[in-house]
Scaffold this motif. Sequence first.
Motif, PDB file in Angstrom:
ATOM      1  N   LEU A 122     -44.245  29.424   6.567  1.00 28.99           N
ATOM      2  CA  LEU A 122     -45.473  30.117   6.171  1.00 28.99           C
ATOM      3  C   LEU A 122     -46.559  29.983   7.232  1.00 28.99           C
ATOM      4  N   VAL A 167     -42.451  33.036   0.969  1.00 26.27           N
ATOM      5  CA  VAL A 167     -41.783  33.399   2.221  1.00 26.27           C
ATOM      6  C   VAL A 167     -41.040  34.715   2.065  1.00 26.27           C
ATOM      7  N   ALA A 336     -50.391  37.418   5.403  1.00 22.24           N
ATOM      8  CA  ALA A 336     -50.129  36.030   5.034  1.00 22.24           C
ATOM      9  C   ALA A 336     -51.403  35.201   4.902  1.00 22.24           C
ATOM     10  N   LEU A 340     -52.670  33.516   1.368  1.00 29.03           N
ATOM     11  CA  LEU A 340     -52.635  32.057   1.209  1.00 29.03           C
ATOM     12  C   LEU A 340     -54.021  31.501   0.938  1.00 29.03           C
TER      13      LEU A 340
END
Length: 689
Positions: A122, A167, A336, A340
């Motif tokens: 990640l 993922v 991403a 996150l």
Amino acid sequence: MNRPSGRWPDREPLLAGCIAALAAVAVFAVASVVFPYHSVNHDEGVYLQQAAMLLEGQLQLHAGDLAGAFRPWFFVEDGGRLYPKYAPVPAAMYAVSMALFGEPRVTLAAIAGGNALLVYVLGTMAFDRRVGVVAAATFAAAPMTLVTSSVFLPYAPTTLLNLLFAVWYLRGARRRDRRYAAAAGLAIGLAFFARPYTAVLFAAPFIAHALWTVGSALHEKGLRPLPGPLVRNALTAVGGLSFVGLTLAYNAVLTGSPLVFPFAAFAPMDGPGFGRRRILEHAIEYTPALALEANAHVLQYLATRWFTAGTLGTACAACGLVLAARRWREPEDRVAGPILSGLFLTVPLGNVFFWGNFNILATMGDPNDGLIASLGPFYHFDLLVPLSIFAAAGVVAGWRWIAVRVRERASRPVARPVLAAVLIASLALAGAATAPLVAEPIERNAEYTAKYETAYEPIEAAEFDEALVFMPTPYGEWQNHPFQSLRNDPGFDGSVVYALDRDPAEDFAVLDAYPDRTAYRYAYRGEWTPDPDEHVTPKLETLSVRSGDRLAGETTVGVPANVDRATVRLESDGEVAEYGIDGPGERITVNWTLEPGAARLEGADSTVGVEGTEEVVLTVTLVQPDGSTLTYRQETAVREEDRRVEAIAPPERTVCTLVTRCGSEGTYLPENPNAHREGVSFETRIEPA
């Protein structure tokens, strides 16, 4: 941040693999050395019992009329069957290594390594490989990662499933690959089966991204042909919903209703929300103000005590988040990182509604009290992921800035040692900040282990073969609470069967169910408390059932110095027979008899009625001239059957100072005379007359 040139891209996956391997080894070592008898959180026994059941193909235990004697901690009792309040997914993970290696700690190690490796992936997807390596190391070094991953609880396993989902979702979105999208749905669905609320909080930012991409695609292209984001996210949803369906089916099998989860069947007022919250005898009014206060403490302890380098590591994460946010205007960085970062909102906000964060704080504002002191703020375990990744981003950005400045001002032969010195100093600083944070909970949990080691001494020294052991109930009628290591086989037919020591009728019922086993009673002197410094002195004594038309009992007790009188008393179900003794001498011998319907005390003018199954209590109270007392107390389980009388020998015996009843604090230890004052002795014989 551009990917660095040179050999780093080839080395980083290897470094990440080494970090994951070290994390696995560290967790296995801590689990084996620090938690050989498990932790102060007794939920571990629930998952291990559940894992053993799954290996036998059972979702529930069938104990029949003996369900009360065999009920494990946090199991629902329903008409003779027993089932756990927790979903079976973490237990199934533990069951795999139990089946393959005979050691469930292998699963703990594998999960720890897997989590570290997925954090690397990640971090690489959100930034680059170098950030991924630092993120993996940061995650693996966090005190909460090391400690919480080393116990049989569901938080690290559920995080593994959540990370697989993250993922695969991100790869599916980047590569427009439907296979990854489908796999992501299965992962988050399995996480939902394991811990529904945790999975929803983790998935929320990804769901928001999915809705945004689908909405944008529909706005741009319509439904013909079907937009790729719509198809991929539909596959993810189908995979997730399939496990939601499995969860509902599991609920229906155990609770009788697909919408009633086992944890709700166990404690209907234990779920998220405000208002009256309750589990067993513990209840509070969980208000928004209390929730915010409790969660503020929990987040504070996570940031300062349970994350790598404490406050320093959290500051690096804040810097990394700020630096990363400046890049999110670039198209390739819109997936991403922002997703996150959304976990910083969904996980803390969602946990405000869950009163468990209040319960792990035994004393509000004291990080050294309660479950949080030993295992950390484990309901926020998922937050370690974005914290580690953004801290790594901040560290790597800082390193690159320093490296550029040093190389601008120094020649290459000079720059290298300078940068090496900076790197070594930085690692030393991080290690110095992290080491005491790791050492503190390790030492605290090691103290609990020492307490359990002392308590289990007589059981570990015994060689059981077809044994039946009656266990005490310090926290109520629950097995494995606190004695998690002493669990029954799912069929209640192992080499040793553990049963709760309850009232006479229930103890006789257990003995009747296992007539060919050697019976024991495990007991201890002292009070069992969560305090690791308060040890108990244990004993294990062999039991037998004495039977006859009439039983004769003889009890002999020692008389310490300065005793001038004594009272002998026999009682059962409110009836009493007694007599007094003046100048008792050094020993007192009391003779008593049991016969169908009655108990007799020689020297007294009356008998005591005993109907059916009762407890017959004999006390010898010694009195000194100043009025202080010492009481010998024995409690004998007695049953009348077919015009014969039966008694369990030896009786439960205690020696009490100043009171006539003192429970386990006065347990008599015949093989440990130093545990009692000088002159104390207590012998009882029961034989057919």
